[in-house]
Design a protein around this motif. Sequence first.
Motif, mmCIF file in Angstrom:
data_model
loop_
_atom_site.group_PDB
_atom_site.id
_atom_site.type_symbol
_atom_site.label_atom_id
_atom_site.label_comp_id
_atom_site.label_asym_id
_atom_site.label_seq_id
_atom_site.Cartn_x
_atom_site.Cartn_y
_atom_site.Cartn_z
ATOM 1 N N GLY A 39 -7.566 5.156 -0.056
ATOM 2 C CA GLY A 39 -7.159 6.161 0.924
ATOM 3 C C GLY A 39 -5.680 6.109 1.226
ATOM 4 O O GLY A 39 -5.030 7.147 1.402
ATOM 5 N N GLU A 40 -5.135 4.909 1.272
ATOM 6 C CA GLU A 40 -3.721 4.736 1.591
ATOM 7 C C GLU A 40 -2.822 5.094 0.408
ATOM 8 O O GLU A 40 -1.782 5.740 0.570
ATOM 9 C CB GLU A 40 -3.492 3.283 1.989
ATOM 10 C CG GLU A 40 -2.069 2.906 2.258
ATOM 11 C CD GLU A 40 -1.955 1.457 2.694
ATOM 12 O OE1 GLU A 40 -1.645 1.223 3.867
ATOM 13 O OE2 GLU A 40 -2.205 0.561 1.865
ATOM 14 N N TYR A 41 -3.223 4.689 -0.780
ATOM 15 C CA TYR A 41 -2.375 4.814 -1.962
ATOM 16 C C TYR A 41 -2.322 6.244 -2.482
ATOM 17 O O TYR A 41 -1.307 6.686 -3.007
ATOM 18 C CB TYR A 41 -2.913 3.879 -3.040
ATOM 19 C CG TYR A 41 -2.035 3.704 -4.253
ATOM 20 C CD1 TYR A 41 -0.745 3.188 -4.129
ATOM 21 C CD2 TYR A 41 -2.495 4.020 -5.525
ATOM 22 C CE1 TYR A 41 0.051 3.007 -5.247
ATOM 23 C CE2 TYR A 41 -1.713 3.826 -6.640
ATOM 24 C CZ TYR A 41 -0.437 3.309 -6.500
ATOM 25 O OH TYR A 41 0.350 3.127 -7.596
ATOM 26 N N LEU A 42 -3.430 6.970 -2.348
ATOM 27 C CA LEU A 42 -3.502 8.337 -2.869
ATOM 28 C C LEU A 42 -2.840 9.287 -1.879
ATOM 29 O O LEU A 42 -3.486 9.924 -1.057
ATOM 30 C CB LEU A 42 -4.962 8.729 -3.124
ATOM 31 C CG LEU A 42 -5.657 7.898 -4.203
ATOM 32 C CD1 LEU A 42 -7.146 8.193 -4.239
ATOM 33 C CD2 LEU A 42 -5.026 8.138 -5.567
ATOM 34 N N GLY A 92 6.095 -1.091 -9.340
ATOM 35 C CA GLY A 92 6.325 -0.707 -7.954
ATOM 36 C C GLY A 92 5.110 -0.877 -7.077
ATOM 37 O O GLY A 92 5.230 -1.114 -5.877
ATOM 38 N N ALA A 93 3.907 -0.765 -7.650
ATOM 39 C CA ALA A 93 2.690 -0.897 -6.843
ATOM 40 C C ALA A 93 2.634 -2.250 -6.154
ATOM 41 O O ALA A 93 2.230 -2.353 -4.988
ATOM 42 C CB ALA A 93 1.454 -0.697 -7.719
ATOM 43 N N VAL A 110 1.039 -1.389 0.475
ATOM 44 C CA VAL A 110 -0.045 -1.734 -0.443
ATOM 45 C C VAL A 110 -0.317 -3.228 -0.402
ATOM 46 O O VAL A 110 -1.461 -3.672 -0.260
ATOM 47 C CB VAL A 110 0.300 -1.290 -1.885
ATOM 48 C CG1 VAL A 110 -0.683 -1.877 -2.884
ATOM 49 C CG2 VAL A 110 0.299 0.234 -1.981
ATOM 50 N N VAL A 111 0.729 -4.023 -0.492
ATOM 51 C CA VAL A 111 0.573 -5.478 -0.540
ATOM 52 C C VAL A 111 -0.074 -6.019 0.729
ATOM 53 O O VAL A 111 -0.907 -6.929 0.681
ATOM 54 C CB VAL A 111 1.948 -6.138 -0.774
ATOM 55 C CG1 VAL A 111 1.840 -7.653 -0.682
ATOM 56 C CG2 VAL A 111 2.488 -5.747 -2.151
ATOM 57 N N VAL A 112 0.277 -5.452 1.885
ATOM 58 C CA VAL A 112 -0.228 -5.991 3.145
ATOM 59 C C VAL A 112 -1.746 -5.883 3.224
ATOM 60 O O VAL A 112 -2.394 -6.678 3.915
ATOM 61 C CB VAL A 112 0.423 -5.262 4.353
ATOM 62 C CG1 VAL A 112 -0.115 -3.846 4.491
ATOM 63 C CG2 VAL A 112 0.206 -6.041 5.642
#
Length: 509
Positions: A52-55, A242-243, A249-251
């Motif tokens: 949900g966050e990445y898209l 970059g991902a 994303v990492v958190v």
Amino acid sequence: MTSPWSLVAIGGVCVLTLALGWRGLGRARGTSDFYVAGRTVSPWRNASAIGGEYLSAASFLGVAGLVYERGVDMLWMPVGYTVGYLVLLALVAAPLRRSGAYTLPDFAEMRLGSRTVRLMSSALVVAIGWLYLLPQMQGAGLALRHVTGWPTWIGAALIAAIITANLVAGGMRSITLVQAVQYWLKLSAIAIPAFVLLFVWMRDGRPQPVADDGWWLPLTNAAPSQHALFITYSTLAALCLGAMGLPHVVVRFYTNPDGWAARRTTVAVLALLGLFYLFPPVYGVLGRHYLEGGSTDGFSGSVVLSLPAAMIDGIGGDLLAALLAGGAFAAFLSTASGVAMSVAGALDQDVLRPLLARRTGGDFTPVQSFRVAAVLGVLAPFVVSGFIGTVGISTVIGHAFAIAAATFAPMLILGVWWRHLTAAGAGAGLAVGGISTATAAILSLSPLRLEGWPDALLTSPTAWATPLAVAVAVGVSLATSGSVPRNTPRIMARLHTPEEVLEATTHRP
């Protein structure tokens, strides 16, 4: 012209987001709840939340717009977006969770014992976060204008208000549930219309979309002056590396109970992203046939929003367009929530808390300072979005990936796998990678127009900026080898030892 069904769909998504977010109000009580949801998020829910966050809008609207405008070369963008998680799984997912850190700056200070590197990391978190938030807010304004005709600032203000309310209510506790639900909402919103539109296309007996020959030739250097092959592979490198360097994303991997759960989460994310990315190219390809003339408002995402009405007359097209508009707004909200969370964390820990400690003598709680940081972190890009011209969603987010790939990716890979990394080396790598990619972004987004290799190198800097940052970090570390932190062996053992082994060793009689 206002589309009432689309307006209802957008309103429903906003209400649902607020309702889900405020469920976290009574559950988030301490720092761990606000930053990492108490480290109790299951792999499946966390994978849905990451999806949900990445898209973001770049995925929901931008990929289709790029395929429509530039051809099937752009099909490699969703491949790069997805493969980035495979790289993250293989290299850093479990060690990051075992580090016990809350944020990327926490990891940098824990691994290198340097306050300077921590502050540099915090500055980069804020810079990348604001660069990511800006197109989300502008895109929300443009999407709302497309379906209602309202001024663009209304959509940006709506996004800013909702994500601020959710962050203030419950931090990571709130947005985890929001993002998990919104992944499935976005998947449904883009998949259902895609199947219906494909059925209509086949029923109409239309031929496949026709375009010039070059549009169908992926990964070719058909235009040598534009160096298309270099740009394609450099962009893929930015998306892959970059991902792992995107702070929001990492958190999310810090919210897993342990390193094993972090790995399972990453595998699930690969499946969820791969499923979603099957659908955006459908809109780009169909748009080549049904939307001759393209977007009329300068917003490439309108290809997705305009296609149903172009293919289906009456209420059927309106309802499909409404579903897509609701999904697009869910994309803006879920991504902006995660990015704002990482920005608020950096501002809270490294700006507001030290400032409040000096001003009040410590008479405040971490939750109070986090809430103030959340407001400031969202307000800044909202104000900026009203004063600058419209920016391309995919272009700006591409530069955010490039900056992350040249800064945090080298620091994380070297920090996790190379025990000789020093604070000076990491700091030099962050500085070189950040300055080079930020300069490239500013020049490529400016009115200045270059051609040939200068344009290609500035448009897609990852292929040269990331190796340069790694070389500088390694070279400076070797030159300052005497300053390797003394506790490095213990930290490296902690990063690479599975939790069950640690527990067995700890409880051994």
